[in-house]
Design a protein around this motif. Structure first.
Motif, PDB file in Angstrom:
ATOM      1  N   LEU A   1      -2.741  27.559   4.054  1.00 32.63           N
ATOM      2  CA  LEU A   1      -3.201  26.784   2.836  1.00 32.63           C
ATOM      3  C   LEU A   1      -2.244  25.760   2.911  1.00 32.63           C
ATOM      4  O   LEU A   1      -1.134  25.767   2.794  1.00 32.63           O
ATOM      5  CB  LEU A   1      -2.900  27.621   1.702  1.00 32.63           C
TER       6      LEU A   1
ATOM      7  N   GLN B   1      -1.378  22.002   1.016  1.00 34.66           N
ATOM      8  CA  GLN B   1      -1.205  21.389  -0.558  1.00 34.66           C
ATOM      9  C   GLN B   1      -0.838  20.061  -0.223  1.00 34.66           C
ATOM     10  O   GLN B   1      -0.017  19.750   0.697  1.00 34.66           O
ATOM     11  CB  GLN B   1      -0.118  22.188  -1.234  1.00 34.66           C
TER      12      GLN B   1
ATOM     13  N   ASN C   1      -4.026  19.167  -4.788  1.00 39.18           N
ATOM     14  CA  ASN C   1      -5.266  19.800  -3.888  1.00 39.18           C
ATOM     15  C   ASN C   1      -4.616  20.741  -2.931  1.00 39.18           C
ATOM     16  O   ASN C   1      -3.605  20.963  -2.729  1.00 39.18           O
ATOM     17  CB  ASN C   1      -5.883  18.676  -2.932  1.00 39.18           C
ATOM     18  N   CYS C   2      -5.309  21.613  -2.736  1.00 39.07           N
ATOM     19  CA  CYS C   2      -5.317  23.042  -1.784  1.00 39.07           C
ATOM     20  C   CYS C   2      -6.363  23.230  -0.984  1.00 39.07           C
ATOM     21  O   CYS C   2      -7.619  23.387  -1.448  1.00 39.07           O
ATOM     22  CB  CYS C   2      -4.865  24.078  -2.810  1.00 39.07           C
ATOM     23  N   THR C   3      -6.190  23.285   0.433  1.00 45.67           N
ATOM     24  CA  THR C   3      -7.157  23.560   1.405  1.00 45.67           C
ATOM     25  C   THR C   3      -6.834  24.691   2.379  1.00 45.67           C
ATOM     26  O   THR C   3      -5.709  24.678   2.594  1.00 45.67           O
ATOM     27  CB  THR C   3      -7.407  22.155   2.429  1.00 45.67           C
ATOM     28  N   SER C   4      -7.788  25.454   2.542  1.00 42.16           N
ATOM     29  CA  SER C   4      -7.788  26.481   3.308  1.00 42.16           C
ATOM     30  C   SER C   4      -8.453  26.602   4.642  1.00 42.16           C
ATOM     31  O   SER C   4      -9.571  25.600   4.682  1.00 42.16           O
ATOM     32  CB  SER C   4      -8.406  27.921   2.379  1.00 42.16           C
ATOM     33  N   SER C   5      -7.665  27.039   5.734  1.00 39.99           N
ATOM     34  CA  SER C   5      -8.336  27.124   6.863  1.00 39.99           C
ATOM     35  C   SER C   5      -9.573  28.256   6.996  1.00 39.99           C
ATOM     36  O   SER C   5     -10.225  28.195   7.808  1.00 39.99           O
ATOM     37  CB  SER C   5      -7.165  27.228   7.990  1.00 39.99           C
TER      38      SER C   5
ATOM     39  N   ASP D   1     -14.517  24.667  -4.532  1.00 42.00           N
ATOM     40  CA  ASP D   1     -15.483  23.954  -4.083  1.00 42.00           C
ATOM     41  C   ASP D   1     -16.456  25.051  -3.553  1.00 42.00           C
ATOM     42  O   ASP D   1     -16.423  26.017  -3.521  1.00 42.00           O
ATOM     43  CB  ASP D   1     -15.167  23.053  -2.926  1.00 42.00           C
TER      44      ASP D   1
ATOM     45  N   GLN E   1     -13.326  26.730   0.320  1.00 46.72           N
ATOM     46  CA  GLN E   1     -12.332  26.401   1.173  1.00 46.72           C
ATOM     47  C   GLN E   1     -11.205  25.445   0.659  1.00 46.72           C
ATOM     48  O   GLN E   1     -10.009  25.080   1.008  1.00 46.72           O
ATOM     49  CB  GLN E   1     -12.631  25.886   2.637  1.00 46.72           C
ATOM     50  N   GLN E   2     -11.771  24.589  -0.702  1.00 48.09           N
ATOM     51  CA  GLN E   2     -10.893  23.936  -1.154  1.00 48.09           C
ATOM     52  C   GLN E   2     -10.791  23.793  -2.944  1.00 48.09           C
ATOM     53  O   GLN E   2     -11.760  24.141  -3.412  1.00 48.09           O
ATOM     54  CB  GLN E   2     -11.324  22.437  -0.978  1.00 48.09           C
ATOM     55  N   SER E   3      -9.536  23.594  -3.096  1.00 47.77           N
ATOM     56  CA  SER E   3      -9.495  23.707  -4.786  1.00 47.77           C
ATOM     57  C   SER E   3      -8.668  22.507  -5.257  1.00 47.77           C
ATOM     58  O   SER E   3      -7.598  22.021  -4.198  1.00 47.77           O
ATOM     59  CB  SER E   3      -8.838  24.774  -5.192  1.00 47.77           C
ATOM     60  N   SER E   4      -8.707  22.227  -6.340  1.00 44.19           N
ATOM     61  CA  SER E   4      -8.175  20.937  -6.939  1.00 44.19           C
ATOM     62  C   SER E   4      -7.675  21.625  -8.342  1.00 44.19           C
ATOM     63  O   SER E   4      -8.136  22.343  -8.925  1.00 44.19           O
ATOM     64  CB  SER E   4      -8.774  19.857  -7.090  1.00 44.19           C
TER      65      SER E   4
END
Lengths: 112, 113
Positions: free
Chosen positions: A4, A6, A22-26, A66, A70-73
């Motif tokens: 993750l 950030q 923002n937070c993005t996951s692989s 989203d 895979q993506q959160s804000s």
């Protein structure tokens, strides 16, 4: 393994202004969790998101996941000194015993 | 509200000592976890348990062991403390399966001299 990311790592915002973390996951997530941590203390659970496109709010904090999961804000409206701290996202992509992977956190400072 | 209680907020021990960190939760949660948190590295999972007497290694189990004799209590043991184990230790618990949120204690800041 899941990672993750950030962004930003740190954020200085004037009191009253809005901000977004923002937070993005692989990997695709089954669950995305937002926590807040005051310096030197434990994590306080804020919100959990599980469905693509889901949005939740608590007081002046809104979190979105989203459609691809895979993506959160995390968005804070009209920031206050009480919002200062470290915000961490945690992700669950399946597997046993609900093990979460955490981002490294975003340090939020609110300037008066 | 879920309550996760860690036995000490601050602890200072010496190199080579055996150190016990205790954690108790009051919500009948099946799962319990131990993490350490270090600057620049974030939270890293040491061990977790999904049932009494069951334990699973996390990402960094070396130098640690755990004990879960009762459902509400999960202990982290540093067999022979070393200075690189100086850290913030966080205990968490969660209910059942399916990605339920974890609830955290206040943390123990452990210093090994």
């Amino acid at each position: 393994s899941q990672e993750l990311e950030q962004s930003p790592q740190s954020l200085i915002v004037q009191e009253g202004k809005n901000l977004t973390i923002n937070c993005t996951s692989s990997k695709t997530l089954y669950g995305l969790y937002w926590y807040k941590q005051k310096y030197g203390e434990g994590l306080i659970f804020l919100m959990m998101l599980q469905k693509g496109g889901e949005e939740k709010s608590h007081e002046k904090i809104t979190a979105k996941l989203d459609e691809k999961k895979q993506q959160s804000s995390l968005h804070i409206t009209a920031s206050q000194p009480s919002h200062a701290g470290i915000y961490l996202c945690g992700g669950y992509s399946g597997g046993g015993a609900d093990g979460l992977t955490f981002g490294k956190g975003t340090h939020l400072i609110i300037q008066p | 509200d879920v309550k996760v209680t860690q036995s000490s907020r601050y602890l200072v021990k010496r190199t080579g000592e055996k150190v016990f960190l205790e954690c108790v939760q009051d919500m009948d949660h099946e799962n319990m976890f131990w993490y350490r948190q270090d600057p620049g590295l974030g939270l890293r999972l040491i061990y977790f348990s999904y049932d009494v007497k069951m334990k699973e290694k996390g990402d960094i189990p070396e130098g640690y062991s755990v004990s879960r004799e009762k459902k509400e209590r999960f202990s982290l043991i540093l067999e022979s403390a070393s200075t690189n184990q100086t850290s913030m230790y966080l205990c968490a618990s969660s209910k059942g399966t399916g990605g339920q949120p974890q609830h955290f204690g206040d943390g123990t800041r452990l210093s090994i001299l």
